[in-house]
Structures are given as structure tokens and as C-alpha cells.
Motif scaffolding. Structure first.
Motif, PDB file in Angstrom:
ATOM      1  N   PHE A 133     -42.503 -13.487  23.502  1.00 33.72           N
ATOM      2  CA  PHE A 133     -41.951 -12.164  23.776  1.00 33.72           C
ATOM      3  C   PHE A 133     -42.106 -11.830  25.258  1.00 33.72           C
ATOM      4  N   GLY A 134     -40.993 -11.817  25.991  1.00 38.45           N
ATOM      5  CA  GLY A 134     -41.038 -11.445  27.392  1.00 38.45           C
ATOM      6  C   GLY A 134     -41.904 -12.355  28.233  1.00 38.45           C
ATOM      7  N   ALA A 135     -42.040 -13.603  27.824  1.00 33.61           N
ATOM      8  CA  ALA A 135     -42.966 -14.508  28.521  1.00 33.61           C
ATOM      9  C   ALA A 135     -42.349 -15.874  28.770  1.00 33.61           C
ATOM     10  N   SER A 136     -41.043 -15.934  28.952  1.00 35.01           N
ATOM     11  CA  SER A 136     -40.409 -17.227  29.212  1.00 35.01           C
ATOM     12  C   SER A 136     -40.976 -17.872  30.477  1.00 35.01           C
ATOM     13  N   HIS A 137     -41.418 -17.034  31.444  1.00 34.47           N
ATOM     14  CA  HIS A 137     -42.010 -17.547  32.675  1.00 34.47           C
ATOM     15  C   HIS A 137     -43.298 -18.318  32.417  1.00 34.47           C
ATOM     16  N   ALA A 138     -43.921 -18.087  31.236  1.00 33.57           N
ATOM     17  CA  ALA A 138     -45.180 -18.754  30.919  1.00 33.57           C
ATOM     18  C   ALA A 138     -44.972 -20.197  30.462  1.00 33.57           C
ATOM     19  N   THR A 168     -40.038 -23.243  36.579  1.00 36.14           N
ATOM     20  CA  THR A 168     -38.680 -23.110  37.100  1.00 36.14           C
ATOM     21  C   THR A 168     -38.404 -21.664  37.501  1.00 36.14           C
ATOM     22  N   GLN A 169     -37.790 -21.483  38.647  1.00 31.76           N
ATOM     23  CA  GLN A 169     -37.491 -20.151  39.152  1.00 31.76           C
ATOM     24  C   GLN A 169     -36.129 -19.680  38.637  1.00 31.76           C
ATOM     25  N   PRO A 170     -35.916 -18.343  38.591  1.00 34.47           N
ATOM     26  CA  PRO A 170     -34.612 -17.822  38.178  1.00 34.47           C
ATOM     27  C   PRO A 170     -33.506 -18.358  39.105  1.00 34.47           C
ATOM     28  N   SER A 204     -31.844 -10.289  41.810  1.00 38.34           N
ATOM     29  CA  SER A 204     -30.498 -10.756  42.131  1.00 38.34           C
ATOM     30  C   SER A 204     -29.609 -10.661  40.901  1.00 38.34           C
ATOM     31  N   PRO A 205     -28.299 -10.564  41.091  1.00 36.15           N
ATOM     32  CA  PRO A 205     -27.393 -10.418  39.944  1.00 36.15           C
ATOM     33  C   PRO A 205     -27.337 -11.642  39.040  1.00 36.15           C
ATOM     34  N   ASP A 206     -27.748 -12.821  39.542  1.00 36.48           N
ATOM     35  CA  ASP A 206     -27.729 -14.021  38.697  1.00 36.48           C
ATOM     36  C   ASP A 206     -29.095 -14.323  38.080  1.00 36.48           C
ATOM     37  N   GLU A 207     -30.026 -13.383  38.199  1.00 40.05           N
ATOM     38  CA  GLU A 207     -31.375 -13.613  37.673  1.00 40.05           C
ATOM     39  C   GLU A 207     -31.392 -13.664  36.149  1.00 40.05           C
ATOM     40  N   HIS A 208     -30.504 -12.882  35.533  1.00 41.54           N
ATOM     41  CA  HIS A 208     -30.406 -12.864  34.074  1.00 41.54           C
ATOM     42  C   HIS A 208     -28.957 -13.074  33.665  1.00 41.54           C
ATOM     43  N   PRO A 209     -28.731 -13.655  32.476  1.00 44.80           N
ATOM     44  CA  PRO A 209     -27.375 -13.750  31.949  1.00 44.80           C
ATOM     45  C   PRO A 209     -27.007 -12.468  31.210  1.00 44.80           C
ATOM     46  N   SER A 210     -25.782 -12.394  30.742  1.00 44.06           N
ATOM     47  CA  SER A 210     -25.409 -11.367  29.778  1.00 44.06           C
ATOM     48  C   SER A 210     -26.016 -11.727  28.428  1.00 44.06           C
ATOM     49  N   LEU A 211     -25.891 -10.835  27.447  1.00 42.61           N
ATOM     50  CA  LEU A 211     -26.389 -11.159  26.107  1.00 42.61           C
ATOM     51  C   LEU A 211     -25.653 -12.363  25.543  1.00 42.61           C
ATOM     52  N   ALA A 212     -24.334 -12.387  25.714  1.00 41.60           N
ATOM     53  CA  ALA A 212     -23.558 -13.530  25.231  1.00 41.60           C
ATOM     54  C   ALA A 212     -23.985 -14.807  25.942  1.00 41.60           C
TER      55      ALA A 212
END
Length: 256
Positions: free
Chosen positions: A111-116, A120-122, A167-175
Motif C-alpha cells: 500500500f503506497g510503498a512501491s518505492h520499497a 528504480t526512479q520515476p 513531473s507530469p510523467d511521474e505517474h500514469p493515468s488509472l488506465a
């Protein structure tokens, strides 16, 4: 001088879950997961393990492992497990989740811990985390991933108000997030995301202890630094990612 100069602000006592996650969602999700009858549960970035402990309580006989770097949260998790009579079925470890050998498990929580899970950086961190999760879940098991996505493309002004280097590419959309899960070898059994009420409960609860402490200890030696930190956190939410950053909760089934 403040008469309570040695008193530190309390930490996160108003939060049940460390994220925008309601009681109602927890009940629904744990009910679904318990029906799969997991025997082993692994929680990466578990914090104090509230969801892990509740899932163990709903699945008699299952055992769990929680992994997190924050030793204070790990200690809180151990205390909660002992208070609920679950300490013989769960262990907590203060360690990194990168290349963890604690799996595989029938149910893997993140949960909210993919960085763990990866260095790899965003923006590649989500795909890397999903790849790691695919290797941690047993055949026929489940992964529950809580991960950020953009509700809409953030404006330059909103990005500037968020965390450093947003940055705008840090996260994807939900899809786009679901597409990444499919590409990693999963089928999305359930797709849901945090609502406005859950976000407001979390964001307010995250700071409530410290806000109250600051109101009562305005001249404390640590007040100036604490006030600046909390004001910055609040501003990042209200001026930056409120209504822009979403959190998806994906229940994923590994493809055979």
C-alpha cells in the motif's frame, strides 16, 4: 521558555491506516481476500501493519510477515499484534523490501510503498515494483497494490507546489496503471480508488497531532522547525496534489 520543552509532538496517533483508506473499504477488501483463504501473507512497506493484522484476524491459521524501514512503526505493529493475540502468527522486520527474500506468499500487500521494492526512479518505479510483486506471489494468489496515478494532467503551477522534482510523467493515468499491471503478468480482479473523503481524513489525520501540539506549545524550541515542516506539507496538498493525485487499489491475480 515553554514549560514542556522536553515534550515532543506525538506521531500519527490519529491514523488507523497510513494512507487514504476508509474503514468501509478495509471491511469490503478483507472480506474478498479472506475468501481466497491465503495461508501466508506478506506486507511490503507495512507501517504498523493494521491491514495485515486485520486480514490475519479474518483468516484463522494464516501467518504474516510485515517489512518496513521505520522502526517506530514496526514497534507499534508488534505491540498491536500482541494486544490482539496475533503475535504468534505474525513477525515484523525493520528492513528494506528491495530484493526481499520474505516471499513468496499467497497474499502480497503493498500500500503506497512501491518505492520499497525497487531502487528504480520515476517514472519506471511502478513497472519495476509490479515485476517484483509478480515474483513474490504464489500461483493462484493475490497481490493488492496501492499506487499513485494522475486523476488528470497536473498544471505547471500545481507541479511546482508539490514535492521537489514533481513531473507530469511521474505517474500514469488509472488506465495506464492497470495496463502496467497487465504487462507485468497480472489480471486486474478489482479496480478501486480513494475518494475525496478518504483523502481528507488521511491528510487531516496525518497532521492533526502536530497541529494540536503547535497550538499548545508555540514557544517550544522545536516549534519553529515543526511549524515550517507542517505548513509546507499542508500547502503541498492544498495547492499541489489535492484533486490531482489519486491512489488506486488494485487486486491482482497472477497469470498462470
Amino acid at each position: 521558555m515553554d514549560s514542556t520543552a522536553g515534550t515532543a509532538p506525538p506521531r500519527l496517533t490519529r491514523l488507523t491506516f497510513h494512507g487514504p483508506f476508509s474503514e468501509e473499504r478495509a471491511v469490503r477488501m478483507i472480506d474478498r481476500l479472506a475468501r481466497t483463504e491465503p495461508r501466508t501473507i506478506l506486507d511490503i512497506g507495512c507501517g504498523w501493519g493494521e491491514f495485515l493484522l486485520r486480514t490475519l484476524a479474518a483468516t484463522p491459521g494464516a501467518t504474516g510477515v510485515g517489512v518496513d524501514l521505520n522502526e517506530e512503526d514496526i514497534a507499534r505493529g508488534r505491540a498491536l499484534a500482541a494486544a490482539r493475540g496475533l503475535d504468534d502468527r505474525v513477525t515484523f522486520h525493520a528492513e528494506s523490501g528491495v530484493a526481499t527474500t520474505r516471499g513468496p506468499a499467497d497474499l502480497v500487500l503493498c500500500f503506497g510503498a512501491s518505492h520499497a521494492l525497487s531502487d528504480t526512479q520515476p517514472p519506471g518505479h511502478t513497472a519495476a515494483a509490479l515485476e517484483a510483486l509478480r515474483g513474490l506471489v504464489n500461483p493462484g494468489g493475490r497481490v493488492v497494490l496501492g499506487e499513485g496515478f494522475w486523476e488528470r494532467t497536473p498544471t505547471p503551477t500545481e507541479l511546482a507546489a508539490m514535492w521537489p522534482d514533481a513531473s507530469p510523467d511521474e505517474h500514469p493515468s488509472l488506465a495506464g496503471l492497470v495496463d502496467l499491471a497487465v504487462a507485468a503478468g497480472f489480471r486486474p480482479e478489482w479496480i478501486e480508488s480513494a475518494g475525496v473523503d478518504e483523502w481528507e481524513e488521511f491528510e487531516s489525520g496525518y497532521r492533526a497531532d502536530v497541529e494540536e501540539w503547535l497550538a499548545h506549545h508555540p514557544t517550544h524550541p522545536a516549534a519553529e522547525e515543526t511549524r515550517a515542516r507542517v505548513d509546507q506539507q499542508r500547502s503541498r496538498w492544498l495547492r499541489g496534489y489535492r484533486g490531482v493525485l489519486g491512489i488506486a487499489y488494485l487486486t491482482l491475480v497472477p497469470v498462470a
